[in-house]
Design a protein around this motif. Structure first.
Motif, mmCIF file in Angstrom:
data_model
loop_
_atom_site.group_PDB
_atom_site.id
_atom_site.type_symbol
_atom_site.label_atom_id
_atom_site.label_comp_id
_atom_site.label_asym_id
_atom_site.label_seq_id
_atom_site.Cartn_x
_atom_site.Cartn_y
_atom_site.Cartn_z
ATOM 1 N N MET A 59 -5.871 -6.830 -4.861
ATOM 2 C CA MET A 59 -5.076 -6.074 -4.352
ATOM 3 C C MET A 59 -4.503 -6.796 -2.991
ATOM 4 S SD MET A 59 -5.356 -2.157 -2.924
ATOM 5 C CE MET A 59 -6.430 -1.792 -4.563
ATOM 6 N N PRO A 60 -3.345 -7.083 -2.406
ATOM 7 C CA PRO A 60 -2.885 -7.329 -1.282
ATOM 8 C C PRO A 60 -3.515 -6.379 -0.175
ATOM 9 C CG PRO A 60 -0.912 -6.241 -2.425
ATOM 10 C CD PRO A 60 -2.140 -6.197 -3.395
ATOM 11 N N THR A 61 -3.495 -7.191 0.981
ATOM 12 C CA THR A 61 -4.223 -6.618 1.959
ATOM 13 C C THR A 61 -3.098 -5.970 3.041
ATOM 14 O OG1 THR A 61 -4.396 -8.560 3.472
ATOM 15 C CG2 THR A 61 -6.094 -8.138 1.800
ATOM 16 N N PRO A 62 -3.371 -5.029 3.892
ATOM 17 C CA PRO A 62 -2.529 -4.856 4.891
ATOM 18 C C PRO A 62 -1.970 -5.999 5.842
ATOM 19 C CG PRO A 62 -4.256 -3.307 4.948
ATOM 20 C CD PRO A 62 -4.814 -4.320 4.022
ATOM 21 N N ALA A 63 -2.796 -6.642 6.048
ATOM 22 C CA ALA A 63 -2.296 -7.974 6.825
ATOM 23 C C ALA A 63 -0.978 -8.676 6.171
ATOM 24 C CB ALA A 63 -3.299 -9.241 7.009
ATOM 25 N N LYS A 64 -1.006 -8.665 4.700
ATOM 26 C CA LYS A 64 0.016 -9.353 4.157
ATOM 27 C C LYS A 64 1.343 -8.633 4.451
ATOM 28 C CE LYS A 64 2.129 -9.940 -0.382
ATOM 29 N NZ LYS A 64 1.749 -9.794 -1.821
ATOM 30 N N TYR A 65 1.266 -7.016 4.505
ATOM 31 C CA TYR A 65 2.582 -6.749 4.879
ATOM 32 C C TYR A 65 3.145 -6.724 6.323
ATOM 33 C CZ TYR A 65 1.620 -4.461 0.435
ATOM 34 O OH TYR A 65 1.266 -4.335 -1.029
ATOM 35 N N LYS A 66 2.178 -6.801 7.165
ATOM 36 C CA LYS A 66 2.422 -6.794 8.690
ATOM 37 C C LYS A 66 3.117 -8.166 8.957
ATOM 38 C CE LYS A 66 -1.840 -4.839 10.641
ATOM 39 N NZ LYS A 66 -2.937 -5.142 11.585
ATOM 40 N N ALA A 67 3.243 -9.348 8.249
ATOM 41 C CA ALA A 67 4.246 -10.198 8.406
ATOM 42 C C ALA A 67 5.571 -9.977 8.013
ATOM 43 C CB ALA A 67 3.789 -11.470 7.837
ATOM 44 N N GLU A 68 5.906 -8.920 7.186
ATOM 45 C CA GLU A 68 7.131 -8.503 6.627
ATOM 46 C C GLU A 68 7.541 -7.336 7.478
ATOM 47 O OE1 GLU A 68 9.302 -7.165 2.583
ATOM 48 O OE2 GLU A 68 7.178 -7.768 2.348
ATOM 49 N N PHE A 69 6.460 -6.499 7.901
ATOM 50 C CA PHE A 69 6.998 -5.190 8.456
ATOM 51 C C PHE A 69 6.327 -5.318 9.924
ATOM 52 C CE2 PHE A 69 6.931 -4.437 3.915
ATOM 53 C CZ PHE A 69 8.207 -3.896 3.729
ATOM 54 N N GLU A 70 6.828 -5.855 10.926
ATOM 55 C CA GLU A 70 6.285 -6.061 12.283
ATOM 56 C C GLU A 70 5.817 -4.945 12.793
ATOM 57 O OE1 GLU A 70 6.100 -8.684 14.267
ATOM 58 O OE2 GLU A 70 6.402 -10.184 12.514
ATOM 59 N N TRP A 71 6.393 -3.565 12.660
ATOM 60 C CA TRP A 71 6.222 -2.205 13.158
ATOM 61 C C TRP A 71 4.697 -1.745 12.585
ATOM 62 C CZ3 TRP A 71 5.942 0.732 8.809
ATOM 63 C CH2 TRP A 71 6.749 0.457 7.751
ATOM 64 N N LEU A 72 4.209 -2.453 11.614
ATOM 65 C CA LEU A 72 2.791 -2.067 11.346
ATOM 66 C C LEU A 72 1.769 -2.479 12.270
ATOM 67 C CD1 LEU A 72 2.830 -2.889 7.530
ATOM 68 C CD2 LEU A 72 2.672 -0.574 8.626
ATOM 69 N N LYS A 73 2.065 -3.662 13.175
ATOM 70 C CA LYS A 73 1.178 -4.070 14.324
ATOM 71 C C LYS A 73 1.015 -3.003 15.326
ATOM 72 C CE LYS A 73 2.427 -8.828 13.415
ATOM 73 N NZ LYS A 73 3.096 -10.170 13.710
ATOM 74 N N GLU A 74 2.007 -2.058 15.387
ATOM 75 C CA GLU A 74 1.722 -1.176 16.577
ATOM 76 C C GLU A 74 0.692 -0.097 16.317
ATOM 77 O OE1 GLU A 74 5.557 0.706 17.037
ATOM 78 O OE2 GLU A 74 6.772 -1.347 16.846
ATOM 79 N N VAL A 75 0.198 0.117 15.166
ATOM 80 C CA VAL A 75 -0.949 1.093 15.105
ATOM 81 C C VAL A 75 -2.215 0.347 14.620
ATOM 82 C CG1 VAL A 75 0.974 2.712 13.893
ATOM 83 C CG2 VAL A 75 -0.173 1.071 12.472
ATOM 84 N N ASP A 76 -3.370 1.228 14.519
ATOM 85 C CA ASP A 76 -4.611 0.804 14.452
ATOM 86 C C ASP A 76 -4.699 0.088 12.991
ATOM 87 O OD1 ASP A 76 -7.279 0.747 14.449
ATOM 88 O OD2 ASP A 76 -7.770 2.823 14.397
ATOM 89 N N SER A 77 -5.134 -0.980 13.214
ATOM 90 C CA SER A 77 -5.376 -1.925 11.982
ATOM 91 C C SER A 77 -6.389 -1.550 11.313
ATOM 92 C CB SER A 77 -5.613 -3.526 12.298
ATOM 93 O OG SER A 77 -6.788 -3.840 13.220
ATOM 94 N N LEU A 78 -7.667 -0.669 11.647
ATOM 95 C CA LEU A 78 -8.587 -0.179 11.162
ATOM 96 C C LEU A 78 -8.246 1.028 10.250
ATOM 97 C CD1 LEU A 78 -11.429 -0.489 13.716
ATOM 98 C CD2 LEU A 78 -11.075 -1.903 11.678
ATOM 99 N N ALA A 79 -7.218 1.740 10.654
ATOM 100 C CA ALA A 79 -6.716 2.634 9.725
ATOM 101 C C ALA A 79 -5.866 2.295 8.504
ATOM 102 C CB ALA A 79 -5.791 3.527 10.568
ATOM 103 N N LEU A 80 -5.146 1.095 8.663
ATOM 104 C CA LEU A 80 -4.654 0.451 7.622
ATOM 105 C C LEU A 80 -5.766 -0.074 6.591
ATOM 106 C CD1 LEU A 80 -1.717 -1.106 9.187
ATOM 107 C CD2 LEU A 80 -1.572 1.110 8.576
ATOM 108 N N ALA A 81 -6.692 -0.512 7.144
ATOM 109 C CA ALA A 81 -7.913 -1.188 6.116
ATOM 110 C C ALA A 81 -8.600 0.160 5.521
ATOM 111 C CB ALA A 81 -8.823 -1.754 7.318
#
Length: 248
Positions: A59-81
């Protein structure tokens, strides 16, 4: 010693900016979950006849989507994990035959996200709780978390009425005291006394039914002489039921 878990739930009062970040995190968690699910669904359609190959697809990781969707970096990465972990758990249940294939999350679903304690990023401090990306949030801590209860994670939900809470998962060590075996008694079933122990003592059985048998028989004889549906029949029926209840 054994490790035990306990959850403490408190009301929190985020500022306008903090509440905005919380709601944004809800949306980002849902977005990442659905993106990963869509990716896995496409793979599922490709390998639906080969479950073993399907299990091996990563499965792709949330980090993969952060490169495409910059606004994902504004929230808690552990919540995405944790969104990824929840989806992986749903897949395991599916492959084990314990649940259906995972479904997409909707905006109407319960709004919450979970974050983990890492390097003291979560802490209770003077009527405030320290949370990733939110810093200090005011909390109604109506009871103390005992010393020795280490915070493992926090789940932040929002109710339909717009109230925010935090559920703090803690872990602590508990000493299990084994009871001392002082005496062993054997029990044998007895039809009349329920049981007889190895020392000859019998159960102190109350015998309610036996004591009420004569009264119940008399009440049933009276009932048999009543016209069914009459007031006297209803009264006699009620009396029989009362006796039966007392004998049980």
């Amino acid at each position: 010693m054994t490790k035990q878990n306990k959850v403490y739930k408190f009301r929190i009062h985020p500022t306008t900016v903090q509440a905005l970040i919380i709601r944004k995190t809800f949306g980002c968690v849902r977005f990442v979950y659905n993106k990963m699910l869509a990716n896995r669904t496409a793979i599922f359609d490709l390998y639906k006849d080969d479950r073993e190959s399907l299990k091996k697809q990563k499965m792709p990781t949330p980090a993969k989507y952060k490169a495409e969707f910059e606004w994902l970096k504004e929230v808690d990465s552990l919540a995405l994990a944790n969104a990824q972990m929840n989806l992986e758990s749903a897949y395991k249940n599916f492959f084990a035959g314990n649940s259906d294939f995972p479904t997409f999350k909707s905006k109407k679903d319960r709004k919450s996200y979970t974050t983990n304690e890492v390097n003291s990023n979560i802490a209770l401090l003077d009527n405030h709780i320290k949370l990733p990306k939110l810093k200090l949030v005011k909390i109604n801590q109506h009871r103390q978390v005992p010393v020795g209860h280490n915070i493992k994670s926090c789940t932040i939900p929002m109710t339909p009425t717009g109230k925010y809470y935090v559920s703090i998962l803690t872990e602590y060590e508990k000493q299990i005291v084994q009871p001392k075996l002082e005496k062993v008694v054997g029990l044998d079933f007895a039809m009349a006394e329920l049981y007889v122990d190895s020392e000859g003592k019998k159960a102190n059985y109350p015998r309610f039914y036996r004591q009420m048998m004569d009264r119940l028989a008399k009440a049933q004889r009276v009932l048999s002489r009543r016209i069914k549906g009459s007031e006297r029949w209803k009264k006699a029926t009620s009396f029989c039921c009362e006796i039966t209840a007392k004998s049980s």
